[in-house]
Write a protein that holds these residues in place. Structure first.
Motif, mmCIF file in Angstrom:
data_model
loop_
_atom_site.group_PDB
_atom_site.id
_atom_site.type_symbol
_atom_site.label_atom_id
_atom_site.label_comp_id
_atom_site.label_asym_id
_atom_site.label_seq_id
_atom_site.Cartn_x
_atom_site.Cartn_y
_atom_site.Cartn_z
ATOM 1 N N GLY A 30 70.435 60.811 -17.554
ATOM 2 C CA GLY A 30 69.714 59.918 -16.655
ATOM 3 C C GLY A 30 70.669 59.129 -15.778
ATOM 4 N N HIS A 31 70.498 59.243 -14.436
ATOM 5 C CA HIS A 31 71.534 58.722 -13.545
ATOM 6 C C HIS A 31 71.002 57.897 -12.383
ATOM 7 N N ALA A 32 69.803 58.170 -11.885
ATOM 8 C CA ALA A 32 69.264 57.425 -10.745
ATOM 9 C C ALA A 32 67.752 57.524 -10.766
ATOM 10 N N LEU A 33 67.110 56.577 -10.102
ATOM 11 C CA LEU A 33 65.658 56.646 -9.947
ATOM 12 C C LEU A 33 65.230 55.898 -8.705
ATOM 13 N N LYS A 34 64.135 56.357 -8.122
ATOM 14 C CA LYS A 34 63.540 55.728 -6.950
ATOM 15 C C LYS A 34 62.021 55.703 -7.133
ATOM 16 N N ILE A 35 61.381 54.689 -6.562
ATOM 17 C CA ILE A 35 59.925 54.563 -6.594
ATOM 18 C C ILE A 35 59.400 54.691 -5.175
ATOM 19 N N GLN A 43 69.980 77.837 -7.468
ATOM 20 C CA GLN A 43 70.073 79.296 -7.573
ATOM 21 C C GLN A 43 68.685 79.923 -7.701
ATOM 22 N N THR A 44 67.700 79.168 -8.155
ATOM 23 C CA THR A 44 66.374 79.736 -8.374
ATOM 24 C C THR A 44 65.669 80.084 -7.073
ATOM 25 N N TYR A 45 66.154 79.538 -5.956
ATOM 26 C CA TYR A 45 65.576 79.914 -4.661
ATOM 27 C C TYR A 45 66.657 80.379 -3.692
ATOM 28 N N GLY A 46 67.790 80.840 -4.245
ATOM 29 C CA GLY A 46 68.778 81.547 -3.450
ATOM 30 C C GLY A 46 69.715 80.716 -2.628
ATOM 31 N N VAL A 47 69.773 79.419 -2.847
ATOM 32 C CA VAL A 47 70.654 78.549 -2.068
ATOM 33 C C VAL A 47 72.042 78.475 -2.682
ATOM 34 N N TYR A 48 72.142 78.336 -4.002
ATOM 35 C CA TYR A 48 73.409 78.368 -4.716
ATOM 36 C C TYR A 48 73.553 79.726 -5.404
ATOM 37 N N THR A 49 74.799 80.091 -5.676
ATOM 38 C CA THR A 49 75.057 81.206 -6.579
ATOM 39 C C THR A 49 75.018 80.665 -8.008
ATOM 40 N N PRO A 50 74.809 81.529 -9.001
ATOM 41 C CA PRO A 50 74.683 81.037 -10.380
ATOM 42 C C PRO A 50 75.879 80.247 -10.880
ATOM 43 N N GLU A 51 77.090 80.573 -10.373
ATOM 44 C CA GLU A 51 78.268 79.868 -10.879
ATOM 45 C C GLU A 51 78.494 78.515 -10.215
ATOM 46 N N GLN A 52 77.740 78.195 -9.155
ATOM 47 C CA GLN A 52 77.883 76.878 -8.532
ATOM 48 C C GLN A 52 77.183 75.822 -9.375
ATOM 49 N N PRO A 53 77.878 74.754 -9.750
ATOM 50 C CA PRO A 53 77.232 73.726 -10.567
ATOM 51 C C PRO A 53 76.247 72.882 -9.761
ATOM 52 N N PHE A 54 75.162 72.492 -10.416
ATOM 53 C CA PHE A 54 74.184 71.568 -9.828
ATOM 54 C C PHE A 54 74.034 70.393 -10.783
ATOM 55 N N ARG A 55 74.596 69.249 -10.393
ATOM 56 C CA ARG A 55 74.546 68.037 -11.209
ATOM 57 C C ARG A 55 74.225 66.868 -10.275
ATOM 58 N N PRO A 56 72.967 66.691 -9.953
ATOM 59 C CA PRO A 56 72.572 65.715 -8.935
ATOM 60 C C PRO A 56 72.797 64.286 -9.397
ATOM 61 N N THR A 57 73.032 63.406 -8.418
ATOM 62 C CA THR A 57 73.356 62.013 -8.718
ATOM 63 C C THR A 57 72.378 61.001 -8.133
ATOM 64 N N ASP A 58 71.663 61.341 -7.051
ATOM 65 C CA ASP A 58 70.755 60.362 -6.451
ATOM 66 C C ASP A 58 69.731 61.085 -5.585
ATOM 67 N N ILE A 59 68.700 60.335 -5.187
ATOM 68 C CA ILE A 59 67.633 60.870 -4.350
ATOM 69 C C ILE A 59 67.166 59.784 -3.390
ATOM 70 N N ALA A 60 66.775 60.191 -2.189
ATOM 71 C CA ALA A 60 66.151 59.297 -1.210
ATOM 72 C C ALA A 60 64.870 59.958 -0.722
ATOM 73 N N ILE A 61 63.872 59.136 -0.403
ATOM 74 C CA ILE A 61 62.571 59.651 0.026
ATOM 75 C C ILE A 61 62.279 59.115 1.419
ATOM 76 N N ALA A 62 62.071 60.018 2.370
ATOM 77 C CA ALA A 62 61.788 59.652 3.757
ATOM 78 C C ALA A 62 60.341 59.199 3.910
ATOM 79 N N PRO A 63 60.003 58.535 5.021
ATOM 80 C CA PRO A 63 58.625 58.074 5.230
ATOM 81 C C PRO A 63 57.588 59.195 5.167
ATOM 82 N N ASN A 64 57.965 60.414 5.562
ATOM 83 C CA ASN A 64 57.005 61.530 5.500
ATOM 84 C C ASN A 64 56.968 62.201 4.127
#
Length: 364
Positions: free
Chosen positions: A93-98, A159-180
Protein backbone atom coordinates in the motif's frame (compact mmCIF):
# COMPACT_ATOMS: atom_id res chain seq x y z
CA UNK A 1 21.66 4.10 -2.70
CA UNK A 2 18.51 3.57 -4.73
CA UNK A 3 15.63 5.53 -3.16
CA UNK A 4 12.98 3.65 -5.08
CA UNK A 5 14.11 0.31 -3.74
CA UNK A 6 15.03 0.84 -0.11
CA UNK A 7 13.27 -1.75 2.00
CA UNK A 8 10.19 -0.84 3.96
CA UNK A 9 11.46 -2.57 7.07
CA UNK A 10 14.48 -0.54 8.11
CA UNK A 11 13.55 1.67 11.01
CA UNK A 12 15.14 5.01 11.71
CA UNK A 13 15.64 5.99 15.32
CA UNK A 14 13.86 9.12 16.54
CA UNK A 15 16.00 12.07 15.56
CA UNK A 16 18.44 12.76 18.40
CA UNK A 17 16.11 10.66 20.55
CA UNK A 18 13.91 13.75 21.03
CA UNK A 19 10.16 14.10 20.67
CA UNK A 20 9.44 17.13 18.42
CA UNK A 21 5.98 17.58 19.98
CA UNK A 22 5.26 21.28 20.55
CA UNK A 23 8.15 22.52 18.45
CA UNK A 24 7.59 25.56 16.20
CA UNK A 25 8.91 25.22 12.65
CA UNK A 26 8.79 27.31 9.48
CA UNK A 27 8.89 31.05 9.13
CA UNK A 28 6.65 34.03 8.35
CA UNK A 29 3.13 33.06 7.36
CA UNK A 30 4.29 29.45 7.00
CA UNK A 31 4.85 28.79 10.68
CA UNK A 32 3.49 25.67 12.37
CA UNK A 33 3.35 23.98 15.74
CA UNK A 34 4.17 20.27 15.70
CA UNK A 35 1.57 17.93 17.18
CA UNK A 36 3.61 14.73 17.12
CA UNK A 37 0.95 12.84 19.08
CA UNK A 38 -1.96 13.56 16.75
CA UNK A 39 -2.31 10.17 15.02
CA UNK A 40 -0.90 7.85 17.68
CA UNK A 41 -2.76 4.57 18.14
CA UNK A 42 -2.26 1.30 19.99
CA UNK A 43 0.34 -0.48 17.81
CA UNK A 44 -0.81 -3.89 18.99
CA UNK A 45 -4.33 -3.22 17.71
CA UNK A 46 -3.53 -0.92 14.77
CA UNK A 47 0.03 -1.69 13.66
CA UNK A 48 1.61 0.22 10.80
CA UNK A 49 4.88 0.01 8.93
CA UNK A 50 4.93 3.29 6.98
CA UNK A 51 2.49 6.18 6.50
CA UNK A 52 2.42 6.21 2.72
CA UNK A 53 -0.48 8.32 1.47
CA UNK A 54 -3.36 10.62 2.49
CA UNK A 55 -6.67 11.65 1.00
CA UNK A 56 -9.51 13.73 2.44
CA UNK A 57 -13.16 13.06 1.68
CA UNK A 58 -16.02 15.56 1.37
CA UNK A 59 -16.75 15.25 5.10
CA UNK A 60 -13.20 16.22 6.04
CA UNK A 61 -12.22 12.71 7.12
CA UNK A 62 -8.57 11.83 6.51
CA UNK A 63 -7.83 8.45 4.92
CA UNK A 64 -4.31 7.08 5.25
CA UNK A 65 -2.78 4.07 3.48
CA UNK A 66 -0.19 1.90 5.24
CA UNK A 67 1.68 -1.19 4.08
CA UNK A 68 0.60 -3.31 7.05
CA UNK A 69 -2.15 -5.73 6.04
CA UNK A 70 -3.60 -5.82 9.54
CA UNK A 71 -5.23 -2.50 8.66
CA UNK A 72 -4.16 -1.06 5.32
CA UNK A 73 -6.43 1.98 5.60
CA UNK A 74 -6.92 4.09 8.71
CA UNK A 75 -9.55 6.83 8.75
CA UNK A 76 -9.07 9.76 11.15
CA UNK A 77 -11.05 12.80 12.15
CA UNK A 78 -9.14 16.06 11.96
CA UNK A 79 -8.86 15.91 15.74
CA UNK A 80 -6.93 12.65 15.52
CA UNK A 81 -9.74 10.27 16.48
CA UNK A 82 -9.75 6.93 14.70
CA UNK A 83 -13.02 6.54 12.80
CA UNK A 84 -12.44 3.36 10.81
CA UNK A 85 -9.78 0.79 9.94
CA UNK A 86 -10.02 -1.75 7.14
CA UNK A 87 -8.19 -3.51 4.33
CA UNK A 88 -5.86 -6.48 4.18
CA UNK A 89 -5.18 -6.75 0.43
CA UNK A 90 -2.42 -4.15 -0.04
CA UNK A 91 0.95 -5.45 1.19
CA UNK A 92 2.59 -2.67 -0.83
CA UNK A 93 0.00 0.00 0.00
CA UNK A 94 1.61 3.22 -1.21
CA UNK A 95 -0.85 5.95 -2.29
CA UNK A 96 -4.54 6.77 -2.41
CA UNK A 97 -6.82 9.39 -3.89
CA UNK A 98 -10.53 10.16 -3.42
CA UNK A 99 -12.69 11.33 -6.32
CA UNK A 100 -16.33 12.42 -6.55
CA UNK A 101 -18.41 10.68 -9.23
CA UNK A 102 -21.98 11.98 -9.26
CA UNK A 103 -23.38 11.56 -5.77
CA UNK A 104 -20.72 9.07 -4.64
CA UNK A 105 -17.07 9.25 -3.69
CA UNK A 106 -14.59 6.53 -4.64
CA UNK A 107 -11.18 5.60 -3.34
CA UNK A 108 -8.27 4.69 -5.60
CA UNK A 109 -5.57 2.66 -3.84
CA UNK A 110 -2.09 2.11 -5.29
CA UNK A 111 -0.09 -0.98 -4.27
CA UNK A 112 3.55 -0.65 -5.33
CA UNK A 113 4.33 -4.38 -5.20
CA UNK A 114 6.72 -4.63 -2.25
CA UNK A 115 5.85 -7.50 0.10
CA UNK A 116 7.23 -8.99 3.30
CA UNK A 117 9.17 -12.15 2.39
CA UNK A 118 7.99 -15.32 4.09
CA UNK A 119 11.48 -16.79 3.38
CA UNK A 120 13.33 -14.00 5.16
CA UNK A 121 16.64 -15.21 6.64
CA UNK A 122 16.17 -13.09 9.74
CA UNK A 123 18.82 -10.47 9.09
CA UNK A 124 19.01 -9.34 5.43
CA UNK A 125 17.33 -5.97 4.87
CA UNK A 126 19.47 -4.38 2.12
CA UNK A 127 20.03 -7.26 -0.31
CA UNK A 128 17.10 -6.49 -2.57
CA UNK A 129 18.05 -9.11 -5.17
CA UNK A 130 18.29 -11.87 -2.57
CA UNK A 131 15.42 -14.39 -2.19
CA UNK A 132 16.03 -14.10 1.56
CA UNK A 133 15.72 -10.32 1.92
CA UNK A 134 13.01 -9.21 4.35
CA UNK A 135 11.12 -7.28 1.66
CA UNK A 136 10.95 -8.41 -1.97
CA UNK A 137 9.23 -7.01 -5.07
CA UNK A 138 6.33 -8.42 -7.02
CA UNK A 139 4.00 -6.73 -9.52
CA UNK A 140 1.82 -3.96 -8.15
CA UNK A 141 -1.70 -2.87 -9.03
CA UNK A 142 -4.29 -0.14 -8.60
CA UNK A 143 -7.74 -0.72 -7.07
CA UNK A 144 -10.88 1.38 -7.28
CA UNK A 145 -13.04 1.00 -4.16
CA UNK A 146 -15.97 2.53 -2.35
CA UNK A 147 -15.08 4.52 0.75
CA UNK A 148 -16.10 1.61 2.95
CA UNK A 149 -13.78 -0.78 1.14
CA UNK A 150 -15.86 -2.57 -1.50
CA UNK A 151 -13.82 -3.39 -4.61
CA UNK A 152 -15.00 -1.96 -7.94
CA UNK A 153 -12.12 -2.96 -10.27
CA UNK A 154 -8.35 -3.32 -10.46
CA UNK A 155 -5.68 -2.28 -12.97
CA UNK A 156 -2.77 -4.70 -13.22
CA UNK A 157 0.45 -5.24 -15.17
CA UNK A 158 0.43 -3.49 -18.58
CA UNK A 159 1.64 -6.69 -20.26
CA UNK A 160 -1.98 -7.87 -20.16
CA UNK A 161 -2.88 -5.37 -22.88
CA UNK A 162 0.40 -5.36 -24.78
CA UNK A 163 1.98 -2.15 -23.50
CA UNK A 164 4.79 -3.72 -21.44
CA UNK A 165 6.73 -6.88 -22.15
CA UNK A 166 6.47 -9.54 -19.42
CA UNK A 167 9.97 -8.81 -18.10
CA UNK A 168 9.26 -5.09 -17.57
CA UNK A 169 8.42 -4.46 -13.91
CA UNK A 170 5.18 -2.69 -12.97
CA UNK A 171 5.30 -1.24 -9.45
CA UNK A 172 3.06 1.84 -9.41
CA UNK A 173 3.53 4.60 -6.86
CA UNK A 174 0.73 7.16 -7.32
CA UNK A 175 -2.41 8.08 -9.25
CA UNK A 176 -4.12 11.31 -10.33
CA UNK A 177 -7.70 11.67 -11.57
CA UNK A 178 -8.61 14.30 -14.17
CA UNK A 179 -11.94 16.20 -14.16
CA UNK A 180 -13.27 13.89 -16.91
CA UNK A 181 -12.37 10.82 -14.83
CA UNK A 182 -9.22 9.85 -16.77
CA UNK A 183 -6.53 8.17 -14.66
CA UNK A 184 -2.78 8.85 -14.68
CA UNK A 185 -0.58 6.30 -12.91
CA UNK A 186 3.13 6.68 -12.17
CA UNK A 187 5.15 3.47 -12.39
CA UNK A 188 7.81 4.93 -10.16
CA UNK A 189 9.24 1.73 -8.65
CA UNK A 190 8.90 -0.22 -11.88
CA UNK A 191 9.65 1.00 -15.41
CA UNK A 192 9.16 4.74 -14.75
CA UNK A 193 6.44 5.32 -17.30
CA UNK A 194 3.41 7.49 -16.76
CA UNK A 195 0.34 5.51 -17.90
CA UNK A 196 -2.94 7.12 -19.00
CA UNK A 197 -6.30 5.31 -18.69
CA UNK A 198 -9.94 6.30 -19.04
CA UNK A 199 -12.31 6.23 -16.05
CA UNK A 200 -13.18 2.58 -16.73
CA UNK A 201 -9.51 1.65 -16.44
CA UNK A 202 -8.96 1.17 -20.19
CA UNK A 203 -5.46 2.01 -21.46
CA UNK A 204 -5.07 5.15 -23.61
CA UNK A 205 -1.45 6.25 -23.68
CA UNK A 206 1.89 6.26 -21.88
CA UNK A 207 5.17 8.20 -21.87
CA UNK A 208 8.28 8.65 -19.76
CA UNK A 209 10.84 5.98 -19.00
CA UNK A 210 14.59 6.62 -18.95
CA UNK A 211 15.90 6.56 -22.51
CA UNK A 212 14.17 9.31 -24.48
CA UNK A 213 16.15 11.28 -27.04
CA UNK A 214 14.60 14.37 -25.44
CA UNK A 215 15.57 14.25 -21.73
CA UNK A 216 12.58 16.40 -20.84
CA UNK A 217 10.49 13.25 -21.22
CA UNK A 218 12.73 11.12 -19.01
CA UNK A 219 11.37 10.16 -15.59
CA UNK A 220 13.53 8.69 -12.84
CA UNK A 221 11.73 7.39 -9.77
CA UNK A 222 8.52 9.12 -10.84
CA UNK A 223 7.11 8.96 -7.37
CA UNK A 224 4.06 11.24 -7.19
CA UNK A 225 1.54 12.94 -9.45
CA UNK A 226 -1.41 15.34 -9.34
CA UNK A 227 -3.61 17.35 -11.69
CA UNK A 228 -2.89 21.08 -11.59
CA UNK A 229 -6.25 22.85 -11.94
CA UNK A 230 -5.12 26.34 -10.96
CA UNK A 231 -5.62 27.47 -14.57
CA UNK A 232 -9.05 26.04 -15.34
CA UNK A 233 -8.54 26.66 -19.05
CA UNK A 234 -5.28 24.70 -19.15
CA UNK A 235 -5.26 21.83 -16.65
CA UNK A 236 -1.97 19.95 -16.63
CA UNK A 237 -0.09 17.16 -14.89
CA UNK A 238 2.61 17.79 -12.33
CA UNK A 239 4.76 14.72 -11.68
CA UNK A 240 7.86 14.16 -9.60
CA UNK A 241 11.04 12.79 -11.11
CA UNK A 242 12.39 12.25 -7.66
CA UNK A 243 15.90 11.07 -8.46
CA UNK A 244 16.35 14.05 -10.79
CA UNK A 245 15.33 16.32 -7.86
CA UNK A 246 12.59 18.00 -9.82
CA UNK A 247 8.94 18.10 -10.82
CA UNK A 248 7.94 17.95 -14.48
CA UNK A 249 4.81 19.45 -16.01
CA UNK A 250 2.97 17.79 -18.90
CA UNK A 251 -0.26 18.39 -20.76
CA UNK A 252 -3.02 15.86 -20.13
CA UNK A 253 -2.08 14.09 -23.36
CA UNK A 254 1.62 13.87 -22.49
CA UNK A 255 3.26 16.93 -24.05
CA UNK A 256 6.18 18.30 -22.02
CA UNK A 257 5.58 21.85 -20.71
CA UNK A 258 8.07 22.71 -17.96
CA UNK A 259 10.53 21.55 -15.32
CA UNK A 260 10.44 22.78 -11.71
CA UNK A 261 13.81 22.50 -10.02
CA UNK A 262 14.02 21.23 -6.44
CA UNK A 263 17.78 21.50 -6.08
CA UNK A 264 18.91 19.24 -3.22
CA UNK A 265 15.47 17.75 -2.58
CA UNK A 266 14.29 14.27 -3.52
CA UNK A 267 10.80 15.58 -3.98
CA UNK A 268 7.45 13.81 -4.19
CA UNK A 269 4.18 14.73 -5.86
CA UNK A 270 2.37 18.02 -5.16
CA UNK A 271 -0.68 18.70 -2.99
CA UNK A 272 -2.58 21.75 -4.24
CA UNK A 273 -4.45 24.18 -1.98
CA UNK A 274 -5.76 27.37 -3.56
CA UNK A 275 -2.81 28.97 -5.40
CA UNK A 276 -0.09 27.05 -3.58
CA UNK A 277 1.22 23.54 -3.65
CA UNK A 278 2.98 21.56 -0.95
CA UNK A 279 5.42 18.75 -1.69
CA UNK A 280 6.97 16.06 0.53
CA UNK A 281 10.73 15.62 0.43
CA UNK A 282 12.00 12.17 1.38
CA UNK A 283 15.71 12.98 1.45
CA UNK A 284 18.14 15.87 1.15
CA UNK A 285 21.06 15.51 -1.26
CA UNK A 286 24.12 15.56 1.02
CA UNK A 287 27.64 14.37 0.20
CA UNK A 288 26.51 13.29 -3.26
CA UNK A 289 23.75 10.94 -2.13
CA UNK A 290 20.27 10.87 -0.66
CA UNK A 291 21.01 11.09 3.05
CA UNK A 292 18.94 9.23 5.63
CA UNK A 293 16.68 11.15 8.03
CA UNK A 294 16.86 14.42 6.08
CA UNK A 295 13.28 14.87 4.87
CA UNK A 296 11.34 18.13 4.86
CA UNK A 297 8.37 19.90 3.23
CA UNK A 298 8.54 22.43 0.39
CA UNK A 299 5.90 25.07 -0.41
CA UNK A 300 5.56 26.65 -3.86
CA UNK A 301 3.53 29.68 -4.99
CA UNK A 302 1.17 30.12 -7.95
CA UNK A 303 4.16 30.69 -10.27
CA UNK A 304 5.80 27.42 -9.15
CA UNK A 305 8.46 29.37 -7.26
CA UNK A 306 9.66 27.75 -4.04
CA UNK A 307 8.81 30.17 -1.23
CA UNK A 308 9.25 28.18 1.99
CA UNK A 309 10.69 24.99 3.44
CA UNK A 310 9.58 23.36 6.67
CA UNK A 311 12.51 21.66 8.36
CA UNK A 312 15.14 22.79 5.86
CA UNK A 313 17.20 25.75 4.69
CA UNK A 314 15.00 28.46 3.22
CA UNK A 315 14.87 28.72 -0.56
CA UNK A 316 17.20 31.19 -2.26
CA UNK A 317 17.31 32.06 -5.94
CA UNK A 318 20.41 33.65 -7.47
CA UNK A 319 20.06 34.87 -11.07
CA UNK A 320 16.88 32.87 -11.28
CA UNK A 321 18.54 29.62 -10.17
CA UNK A 322 17.41 27.82 -7.01
CA UNK A 323 20.34 27.19 -4.70
CA UNK A 324 20.88 23.76 -3.06
CA UNK A 325 18.74 23.00 -0.01
CA UNK A 326 18.98 20.50 2.80
CA UNK A 327 17.34 19.51 6.06
CA UNK A 328 18.12 21.61 9.14
CA UNK A 329 15.50 20.58 11.73
CA UNK A 330 15.32 17.47 13.89
CA UNK A 331 11.64 16.99 13.12
CA UNK A 332 11.27 14.69 10.12
CA UNK A 333 12.86 11.44 9.03
CA UNK A 334 11.55 10.91 5.48
CA UNK A 335 8.42 12.88 4.56
CA UNK A 336 6.30 10.73 2.24
CA UNK A 337 2.82 12.27 2.15
CA UNK A 338 0.97 15.46 3.07
CA UNK A 339 -2.67 16.44 3.49
CA UNK A 340 -3.89 20.05 3.85
CA UNK A 341 -7.18 20.86 5.58
CA UNK A 342 -9.55 23.82 5.24
CA UNK A 343 -7.58 25.77 7.87
CA UNK A 344 -4.22 25.15 6.17
CA UNK A 345 -3.08 22.73 8.84
CA UNK A 346 -0.84 19.98 7.50
CA UNK A 347 -0.98 16.26 8.18
CA UNK A 348 2.33 14.51 7.59
CA UNK A 349 3.08 10.82 7.04
CA UNK A 350 6.57 9.35 6.93
CA UNK A 351 8.39 6.37 5.49
CA UNK A 352 11.14 4.58 7.39
CA UNK A 353 10.45 6.48 10.61
CA UNK A 354 10.34 3.83 13.36
CA UNK A 355 6.76 2.86 12.46
CA UNK A 356 5.60 6.28 13.65
CA UNK A 357 1.99 7.39 13.19
CA UNK A 358 1.14 10.59 11.27
CA UNK A 359 1.70 13.98 12.85
CA UNK A 360 -0.15 17.28 12.50
CA UNK A 361 1.37 20.68 11.85
CA UNK A 362 -0.95 23.33 13.24
CA UNK A 363 -0.83 26.64 11.41
CA UNK A 364 0.32 29.44 13.74
Amino acid sequence: MMPAKQTHTQHALPLNGQDPHGKIIGHGKFTYKVDAHWGKLNPEKYPIENCHGFAMDAEGRIFMITDNTSNNILVYSQQGKLLDAFGSSFPGGHALKIVQEGEQEFLYVVDCGWIVNRHWDGHSIDKEDSPFNKVIPQSGFVAKMTLDGKLVYTIGHPQTYGVYTPEQPFRPTDIAIAPNGDLYITDGYGSDYLLHYDKQGRYLNHWGGHDNTDPNYNLHNTHGIEIDLRDEQKPCLMVSSRFEQCLKVFSLNGKYIDKINANGAYIGGPVFKEGLFYAPVCWSHINEHNADNTGFISIFDKNNTLIANLGATQPEYINGQLQPMQSTEDVFNHVHCICVDQDDNLYVGQWNASQSYPIKLIKV
